[in-house]
Design a protein around this motif. Structure first.
Motif, short mmCIF file in Angstrom:
data_model
loop_
_atom_site.label_atom_id
_atom_site.label_comp_id
_atom_site.label_asym_id
_atom_site.label_seq_id
_atom_site.Cartn_x
_atom_site.Cartn_y
_atom_site.Cartn_z
N PRO A 147 -45.23 -54.61 -6.24
CA PRO A 147 -44.60 -55.41 -7.31
C PRO A 147 -44.37 -54.63 -8.60
O PRO A 147 -43.32 -54.78 -9.24
CB PRO A 147 -45.60 -56.55 -7.53
N ALA A 148 -45.33 -53.79 -8.98
CA ALA A 148 -45.17 -53.03 -10.23
C ALA A 148 -44.02 -52.03 -10.10
O ALA A 148 -43.21 -51.87 -11.03
CB ALA A 148 -46.46 -52.31 -10.58
N GLU A 149 -43.95 -51.34 -8.94
CA GLU A 149 -42.87 -50.36 -8.75
C GLU A 149 -41.51 -51.05 -8.68
O GLU A 149 -40.51 -50.52 -9.17
CB GLU A 149 -43.11 -49.55 -7.48
N VAL A 150 -41.45 -52.22 -8.04
CA VAL A 150 -40.19 -52.95 -7.96
C VAL A 150 -39.71 -53.34 -9.36
O VAL A 150 -38.53 -53.19 -9.71
CB VAL A 150 -40.35 -54.21 -7.07
N ALA A 151 -40.64 -53.84 -10.18
CA ALA A 151 -40.28 -54.21 -11.55
C ALA A 151 -39.77 -53.01 -12.33
O ALA A 151 -38.77 -53.10 -13.06
CB ALA A 151 -41.47 -54.85 -12.26
N THR A 152 -40.45 -51.87 -12.17
CA THR A 152 -40.01 -50.65 -12.86
C THR A 152 -38.63 -50.23 -12.39
O THR A 152 -37.77 -49.84 -13.20
CB THR A 152 -41.03 -49.52 -12.61
N PHE A 153 -38.40 -50.29 -11.06
CA PHE A 153 -37.10 -49.91 -10.51
C PHE A 153 -36.00 -50.81 -11.10
O PHE A 153 -34.93 -50.32 -11.50
CB PHE A 153 -37.12 -50.03 -8.99
N ILE A 154 -36.23 -52.11 -11.11
CA ILE A 154 -35.22 -53.05 -11.61
C ILE A 154 -34.89 -52.74 -13.07
O ILE A 154 -33.71 -52.73 -13.47
CB ILE A 154 -35.71 -54.49 -11.44
N ARG A 155 -35.91 -52.48 -13.87
CA ARG A 155 -35.67 -52.20 -15.28
C ARG A 155 -34.87 -50.89 -15.44
O ARG A 155 -33.94 -50.81 -16.26
CB ARG A 155 -36.98 -52.13 -16.04
N ARG A 156 -35.23 -49.88 -14.66
CA ARG A 156 -34.53 -48.60 -14.79
C ARG A 156 -33.11 -48.68 -14.24
O ARG A 156 -32.20 -48.03 -14.76
CB ARG A 156 -35.34 -47.50 -14.09
N TRP A 157 -32.90 -49.46 -13.19
CA TRP A 157 -31.55 -49.62 -12.65
C TRP A 157 -30.65 -50.25 -13.70
O TRP A 157 -29.53 -49.80 -13.93
CB TRP A 157 -31.60 -50.50 -11.40
N HIS A 158 -31.14 -51.30 -14.34
CA HIS A 158 -30.31 -51.96 -15.35
C HIS A 158 -30.13 -51.08 -16.59
O HIS A 158 -29.07 -51.12 -17.23
CB HIS A 158 -30.94 -53.31 -15.73
N ALA A 159 -31.15 -50.28 -16.92
CA ALA A 159 -30.99 -49.35 -18.05
C ALA A 159 -29.90 -48.33 -17.76
O ALA A 159 -29.11 -47.97 -18.65
CB ALA A 159 -32.32 -48.66 -18.34
N ALA A 160 -29.84 -47.87 -16.51
CA ALA A 160 -28.81 -46.90 -16.14
C ALA A 160 -27.42 -47.54 -16.13
O ALA A 160 -26.42 -46.88 -16.44
CB ALA A 160 -29.13 -46.32 -14.76
N ALA A 161 -27.36 -48.84 -15.78
CA ALA A 161 -26.06 -49.52 -15.72
C ALA A 161 -25.58 -49.99 -17.08
O ALA A 161 -24.39 -50.24 -17.28
CB ALA A 161 -26.17 -50.72 -14.78
N ARG A 162 -26.48 -50.08 -18.05
CA ARG A 162 -26.14 -50.70 -19.34
C ARG A 162 -25.03 -49.98 -20.11
O ARG A 162 -24.16 -50.63 -20.69
CB ARG A 162 -27.41 -50.83 -20.18
N PRO A 163 -25.01 -48.64 -20.15
CA PRO A 163 -23.95 -47.99 -20.95
C PRO A 163 -22.54 -48.32 -20.48
O PRO A 163 -21.60 -48.29 -21.28
CB PRO A 163 -24.26 -46.49 -20.77
N ASP A 164 -22.36 -48.63 -19.19
CA ASP A 164 -21.02 -48.92 -18.67
C ASP A 164 -20.75 -50.42 -18.56
O ASP A 164 -19.70 -50.82 -18.04
CB ASP A 164 -20.85 -48.28 -17.30
N ALA A 165 -21.68 -51.25 -19.01
CA ALA A 165 -21.52 -52.69 -18.86
C ALA A 165 -20.54 -53.23 -19.88
O ALA A 165 -20.56 -52.85 -21.06
CB ALA A 165 -22.87 -53.38 -19.01
N ASP A 166 -19.66 -54.15 -19.44
CA ASP A 166 -18.74 -54.81 -20.37
C ASP A 166 -19.48 -55.72 -21.33
O ASP A 166 -19.08 -55.87 -22.48
CB ASP A 166 -17.71 -55.62 -19.56
N ASP A 167 -20.56 -56.35 -20.84
CA ASP A 167 -21.34 -57.27 -21.66
C ASP A 167 -22.82 -56.94 -21.48
O ASP A 167 -23.48 -57.49 -20.59
CB ASP A 167 -21.05 -58.71 -21.24
N PRO A 168 -23.37 -56.02 -22.29
CA PRO A 168 -24.79 -55.63 -22.12
C PRO A 168 -25.74 -56.82 -22.21
O PRO A 168 -26.76 -56.85 -21.51
CB PRO A 168 -25.01 -54.65 -23.28
N ALA A 169 -25.42 -57.82 -23.02
CA ALA A 169 -26.31 -58.98 -23.14
C ALA A 169 -26.37 -59.74 -21.81
O ALA A 169 -27.43 -60.23 -21.41
CB ALA A 169 -25.83 -59.90 -24.26
#
Length: 845
Positions: free
Chosen positions: A213-235
């Motif tokens: 569970p801890a690794e999954v949570a970390t992965f999800i946060r890092r995946w979204h952090a990597a996707a955020r710069p290209d997101a049309d709506d970061p919020a």
């Protein structure tokens, strides 16, 4: 026999090494080696290697067989290690690779056309490297001869089963020709090769762990952090992130899917693509992913391409996947792919809009996201799981269910069979299960049980037949059987026995199976084992914490653990904080690199840490150890090139455990030290005189790979020793070494390898030894030693003898103080057991 003797024998003989921490493979222990591993390898495996970062997989061992499930990141790790060897990442943890030349040998590419496994001069051309032919002649051989090679062999499981023995011989020949200091990594799916498959070649076996569970949570946060710069709506992306984090915590079925990087990344992408909606189950997840790749990706990115029906495209992809599966391959030539497409085009005229077979192939390669070109004129699926899923669709559509049962013993078909069950209808599923049960082999039965989770609708009679068949495989007899049983899912929890009356070794494998069930449903079952007196069982429960919900597992299992001899392993700050909530806070910690030392100091202020294990500490951490005033025991990975041990010298320790190549001179006298364990790495240079606290030690364990420079010279000055364990590399090899042992006036417990006893001189008397453990494969070599024991150890009370066939115990009747004899073989392999006095207890398997 007195109760205390019985308890000591129980603990010492049948306590085997626990499951290595996540990132390593469980080492199955036979009783012959149980005590040695308890006193030596336990400290190496359990305390010092630990939850090792994957990119440091070759830091402690030059040869590693790395197992990992599909999607666990084996190939990604191989590529990362190759990049790390160039120094581009500048990761301090990978500094050990920076002077090495990487050779990435992808076996799927090499064997694509039945190609021969290459000699070094052909390494680059065999994998279609663009650098082939541009290097100076013979440079590969020179690199390997100098010991600077990093040989990364990816995908033993992608070699047809009939060719794997040839692959092992090829690898053995390479290593014999270029031994030196080269580093070797081989990857495989877990079931493709047996345990210890490369043990004779000196390979350690490790496993890429499932994400907890801890690794999954970390992965999800890092995946979204990597996707955020290209997101049309970061919020909006932030909202998706929090929604998905809540979903994987609240939905057990989703949590069971997100156990490796591939599946976790797929879930993240689908969750965002479908605006917060996720399909249920693996089948629906893959179907949604295929739809996203084949139909929606280009359309939603406004790319002008012909609109093609999904079914038409899937038909061709299925044909490609089916050919690869039936031929035991994961890669094919472009010409083969075009031939398959060309023969199929008349059946799917919609695709002829793209042109001929070559044009269709180019479109699939460039636009689908499912295919890739790993080398010129070659093609494979972007990941084998897509190949298996599409191949399973083809099997179900063709009704080739006999082909599934015929390949139930082939590891390359395991995921195909599981997915076929998920894709089939009720009648087809029944046919698949009947075929698997008809095979009548353990592997097919376990596979049938594992498929039950995919069978949402199934005839109750067939479900019960599978359950009955699996019940005959319980309890598991070793680690491989335990992990295979866990693949059946929560079903096995109803079949596994509770702890009462179980042999401790059996209890260990039962807990291995239960802790590998990816469901919190296992927690109530595991709680029943929490107070088990076997340290191996309790350590298994401790290491499994990261596989379950942290708070629930803490309250139900961790809080109930018997703390005797147990190190509480913490891998995250959250786990350490949760331990602090217990009424009786543990004082023996095994702290992994992800936990800041400031958190340890804060915990110490409340709990008072008395025992601390640091598998791979930073220098700054060692320098702060004096801030733990009650610390009495320390376990540390001590690699001389990276660590200055002088801060340890100032500690008032009673016990010290070290691994690697410690700078013993930096430790000084350490007058409070009473127990010392060291497992020397092959690069270590040491002698007995350099050991700290020699005049004060009461227990000494020496093992590992490095041989002492001057044998055991000086050991006789350790006049306070009561317990001495010597591994094979540190064992006595001469009469002088034996005289050093005989000079120890208080020595009561002695553990040695059988081979070292051959150098014991005639007339040798160990007058104070009352407990003797001889480890190793006895065979015919143990009988001469047994005959010498009454003379050599006249005060012997407890003896454990290396396994021997047709072993005659009659000479032991000449030991007047004898109380217990342990021979870890079947009783029918022993002769003259009745010659032992009635008060002597004989323990066998």
């Amino acid at each position: 026999m007195p109760d205390e003797v019985a308890e000591r024998i129980y603990r010492e003989v049948y306590l085997e090494t626990e499951e290595p921490p996540e990132g390593e493979e469980e080492a199955e222990q036979d009783p012959v080696h149980a005590e040695y591993h308890r006193r030596v390898s336990e400290h190496l495996l359990r305390h010092l290697l630990g939850h090792q970062p994957a990119d440091e997989v070759l830091a402690d061992s030059r040869r590693v067989l790395l197992r990992g499930e599909a999607g666990s990141g084996k190939t990604t790790l191989v590529q990362w290690l190759a990049v790390g060897a160039t120094g581009q990442g500048r990761d301090p943890g990978m500094a050990y690779l920076h002077d090495r030349i990487p050779f990435v040998l992808t076996l799927r590419t090499i064997t694509r056309n039945g190609g021969r496994l290459p000699a070094p001069r052909d390494f680059l051309s065999a994998v279609d490297s663009p650098l082939a032919g541009s290097q100076p002649a013979g440079w590969e051989q020179r690199v390997l001869a100098a010991g600077r090679g990093l040989v990364l062999i990816d995908g033993i499981d992608e070699v047809p089963e009939r060719e794997r023995e040839w692959t092992r011989r090829w690898l053995r020949d390479l290593m014999e020709a270029y031994d030196g200091d080269n580093r070797w990594l081989v990857t495989s799916r877990p079931s493709a090769v047996s345990e210890r498959w490369l043990a004779e070649e000196g390979f350690d076996e490790l496993t890429l762990s499932a994400m907890g569970p801890a690794e999954v949570a970390t992965f999800i946060r890092r995946w979204h952090a990597a996707a955020r710069p290209d997101a049309d709506d970061p919020a909006e992306l932030d909202a998706y992130e929090e929604q998905l984090l809540a979903a994987v915590r609240a939905k057990p079925d989703l949590g069971r899917l997100a156990t490796n990087p591939l599946m976790c990344g797929l879930i993240c992408a689908l969750h965002r693509d479908r605006r917060g909606y996720l399909p249920h189950g693996r089948k629906e997840l893959y179907e949604a992913a295929l739809s996203m790749l084949l139909s929606r990706r280009d359309r939603e990115r406004d790319i002008d391409v012909p609109e093609l029906g999904e079914d038409a495209q899937l038909d061709l992809f299925q044909r490609l996947a089916y050919w690869l599966i039936k031929n035991g391959r994961t890669e094919m030539d472009r010409s083969r792919a075009e031939d398959i497409i060309g023969r199929a085009l008349p059946s799917v005229p919609e695709l002829t809009r793209l042109g001929d077979a070559s044009a269709v192939f180019d479109h699939f390669l460039l636009r689908s996201g499912l295919l890739r070109e790993p080398a010129p004129d070659a093609v494979d699926f972007v990941h084998k799981t897509f190949q298996d899923f599409l191949g399973a669709r083809a099997v179900v559509e063709e009704g080739d269910f006999g082909l599934l049962s015929a390949n139930a013993g082939n590891d390359q078909w395991e995921d195909v069979i599981r997915m076929a069950v998920a894709l089939a209808n009720k009648r087809e599923r029944a046919e698949i299960f009947r075929g698997l049960l008809a095979v009548g082999e353990r592997r097919a039965d376990l596979l049938a049980a594992a498929c039950l989770e995919q069978a949402t609708v199934l005839d109750p009679a067939i479900r019960e037949a599978v359950r009955a068949r699996v019940a005959g495989l319980v309890p598991p007899g070793n680690g491989e059987e335990a992990r295979a049983l866990a693949e059946a899912g929560p079903l096995i929890l109803e079949l596994l026995p509770g702890p009462k009356y179980l042999h401790p070794i059996t209890a260990k494998w039962v807990t291995v199976a239960a802790t590998h069930v990816a469901s919190d449903a296992a927690i109530p079952f595991l709680r029943a084992y929490a107070d088990h007196r076997s340290l191996g069982v309790r350590s298994q429960l401790m290491w499994a914490w990261s596989r379950f919900d942290a708070e629930t597992y803490l309250e139900e299992v961790i809080a109930e653990l018997d703390p005797d001899g147990l190190d509480y392993t913490v891998r995250t700050p959250e786990q350490l904080a949760l331990l602090g909530r217990l009424a009786d806070r543990p004082t023996a910690l095994d702290v992994r690199p992800g936990v800041p030392f400031d958190d340890v100091l804060a915990y110490d202020a409340e709990a008072g840490v008395t025992s601390l294990v640091l598998p791979d500490p930073e220098q700054s951490v060692l320098e702060r150890l004096p801030s733990l005033p009650r610390l009495a025991r320390l376990g540390v990975g001590a690699y001389s090139a990276r660590i200055d041990l002088s801060p340890v010298a100032s500690l008032s320790l009673e016990s010290l455990e070290m691994d690697g190549a410690p700078d013993l001179q930096a430790l000084g006298p350490m007058p409070t030290l009473r127990n010392l364990w060291i497992t020397f790495g092959e690069a270590a240079e040491w002698d007995v005189q350099s050991l700290p606290a020699t005049r004060f030690l009461r227990a000494l364990t020496l093992g590992g790979e490095a041989v002492p420079r001057e044998g055991l010279s000086g050991l006789g000055t350790c006049t306070g020793l009561v317990t001495l364990d010597l591994g094979a590399s540190c064992a006595p090899v001469s009469a002088a070494d034996w005289r050093e042992i005989a000079a120890l006036p208080l020595l009561s417990e002695l553990t040695l390898e059988l081979g070292s006893c051959e150098s014991a001189p005639d007339g040798l008397v160990l007058s104070s030894v009352t407990t003797l453990r001889i480890l190793g494969d006895g065979a015919d070599d143990v009988q001469p030693l047994v005959g010498r024991l009454p003379e050599m150890c006249p005060r012997l009370r407890n003896v454990r003898i290396a396994a021997g066939v047709d072993l005659d115990l009659a000479p032991l009747a000449g030991l007047p103080d004898l109380e217990a004899v342990i021979v870890p073989v079947s009783a029918d392999l022993i002769r003259n057991a009745r010659a032992l006095p009635e008060h002597v207890t004989l323990t066998t398997l």
